[in-house]
Every structure is written in C-alpha cells, then in structure tokens.
Motif scaffolding. Sequence first.
Motif, short mmCIF file in Angstrom:
data_model
loop_
_atom_site.label_atom_id
_atom_site.label_comp_id
_atom_site.label_asym_id
_atom_site.label_seq_id
_atom_site.Cartn_x
_atom_site.Cartn_y
_atom_site.Cartn_z
N VAL A 154 0.86 -1.17 0.00
CA VAL A 154 0.00 0.00 0.00
C VAL A 154 0.90 1.22 0.00
O VAL A 154 1.70 1.40 0.90
CB VAL A 154 -0.90 0.03 1.25
N VAL A 155 0.82 2.01 -1.03
CA VAL A 155 1.65 3.21 -1.10
C VAL A 155 0.72 4.40 -1.17
O VAL A 155 -0.20 4.39 -1.98
CB VAL A 155 2.57 3.15 -2.33
N PRO A 156 0.86 5.40 -0.36
CA PRO A 156 1.95 5.60 0.57
C PRO A 156 1.64 5.20 2.00
O PRO A 156 2.43 5.44 2.89
CB PRO A 156 2.15 7.12 0.51
N LEU A 157 0.50 4.59 2.28
CA LEU A 157 0.08 4.45 3.67
C LEU A 157 0.66 3.26 4.42
O LEU A 157 1.17 3.42 5.51
CB LEU A 157 -1.44 4.42 3.75
N ALA A 158 0.57 2.07 3.91
CA ALA A 158 1.05 0.93 4.69
C ALA A 158 1.34 -0.26 3.79
O ALA A 158 0.80 -0.37 2.71
CB ALA A 158 0.00 0.52 5.72
N ALA A 159 2.19 -1.11 4.24
CA ALA A 159 2.45 -2.37 3.55
C ALA A 159 2.58 -3.47 4.59
O ALA A 159 3.19 -3.28 5.62
CB ALA A 159 3.75 -2.28 2.74
N LEU A 160 1.96 -4.60 4.33
CA LEU A 160 2.10 -5.76 5.18
C LEU A 160 2.78 -6.82 4.36
O LEU A 160 2.32 -7.18 3.29
CB LEU A 160 0.72 -6.26 5.64
N GLY B 121 12.36 -8.02 5.28
CA GLY B 121 12.20 -8.37 6.69
C GLY B 121 11.01 -7.72 7.38
O GLY B 121 10.75 -7.99 8.56
N PHE B 122 10.26 -6.86 6.66
CA PHE B 122 9.16 -6.14 7.28
C PHE B 122 7.85 -6.93 7.18
O PHE B 122 7.51 -7.44 6.13
CB PHE B 122 8.96 -4.76 6.63
N ALA B 123 7.12 -6.96 8.29
CA ALA B 123 5.77 -7.51 8.29
C ALA B 123 4.77 -6.38 8.07
O ALA B 123 3.74 -6.57 7.44
CB ALA B 123 5.48 -8.21 9.61
N VAL B 124 5.08 -5.18 8.60
CA VAL B 124 4.23 -4.00 8.43
C VAL B 124 5.13 -2.82 8.12
O VAL B 124 6.12 -2.59 8.82
CB VAL B 124 3.41 -3.70 9.71
#
Length: 193
Positions: free
Chosen positions: A16-22, A41-44
């Motif tokens: 999700v750009v620019p708000l969040a990515a899981l 390495g990111f979950a969120v």
Amino acid sequence: MGNAFQRYTARVALLVVPLAALLWDPTPGLAGTITLGLAQGFAVLGGQTVTNTGSTTIQGDVGVYPGSKITDQTDISLTGTFHESDAVAQNAQSAVTAAYIALAGQSATSTLTGKDLGGMTLAPGVYFFSSTAQLTGVLTLDFGTTPNADFIFQIGSGLTTAVNSSVVVENAGAGSGVYWQVGSSATLNTGTA
C-alpha cells in the motif's frame, strides 16, 4: 490491525503506497521481475502512520517512513524491530514503492469489483478491483498444479477485512507468491490471519 499475523509458507505481500504495507516471507516472484529487496524483513511498513488497536502478534519488523508514528507499540508482540522514520524504514519504503509500481503494471486476468472475497477459492492470476475490496470469512488461494505461480490483487483504493477473516494458501511451492497492491489503506480487523 488484527490480533494475529501469520508467516505463510508462500511469499505474501500487501503493498500500500503511501500508507502501509504488510509483508510476509517475501522472495522474488513473477519470474524475478518483482522483488521486495530491503523491505523483505518487514511484516508491516507504513508511509505516514501504523495504527494498532488491541493485542497484536506480528512476525517481522514494523516500520514507518516518511511518517514517524507507530501507535500502541506496547500491545504488539513483535519478533522483529520497530523502525520509526529511520534509514532502514526509508530504504524499505523505496523498495516497496518499486514493487508496487511493478505490480500495478500487471495485466488483470479477472475483475472482481463489487464482489466479497469471502467464500471464494481462486487459482493463480491477477485479480482487479476498481475501488475497494472486502474480505468477510475465508478466502482460499489454491496454487493447484502450479505451485510456483503468483496471486496478485490490484485494489484501486482500500482493503478491509471483517473480524476473524482469513486467507488460506493451499498447494504453494517455494516460488509461490501472493501480493496485495492496495491504492490507499488496508484495515485488518481483529482476528484477521
């Protein structure tokens, strides 16, 4: 965010750009054309704010850039590290943006605008929603006889999951991928897995 985030056998990414990515267990997909690089390495990963409400379990790092707020960190059981507006989050955000653009450029194989994903069993492909997408209940993603294929969900604006909704991945292989390319925001309600 909901109560539990699971690390799947298959590579799963919500971009999700620019708000969040899981992001879950990402590895290169689409014949190597899309990679998550430094976001692996990111979950969120949020752009402005990562908002948590209630007890949440997350496997991986949680970050935000260029924003700087991750709410209710004390209620998050985290196996990784928090990155608030630091160089690690900035580099991960650049990698996610590149992946988001690549996913948005894929040609849709099916349009699901106006349909709830709950109760569906889908085969690999590119699924398009012109605006919002909803998941109520269980969505089954079955790789069938193509375990190294990809699922791509192109969602014009928001993704919302109902309480206790889940995505079940079946017959995945080492090269399997599940990507959620979301235009504005993702709201994962309590118990979403």
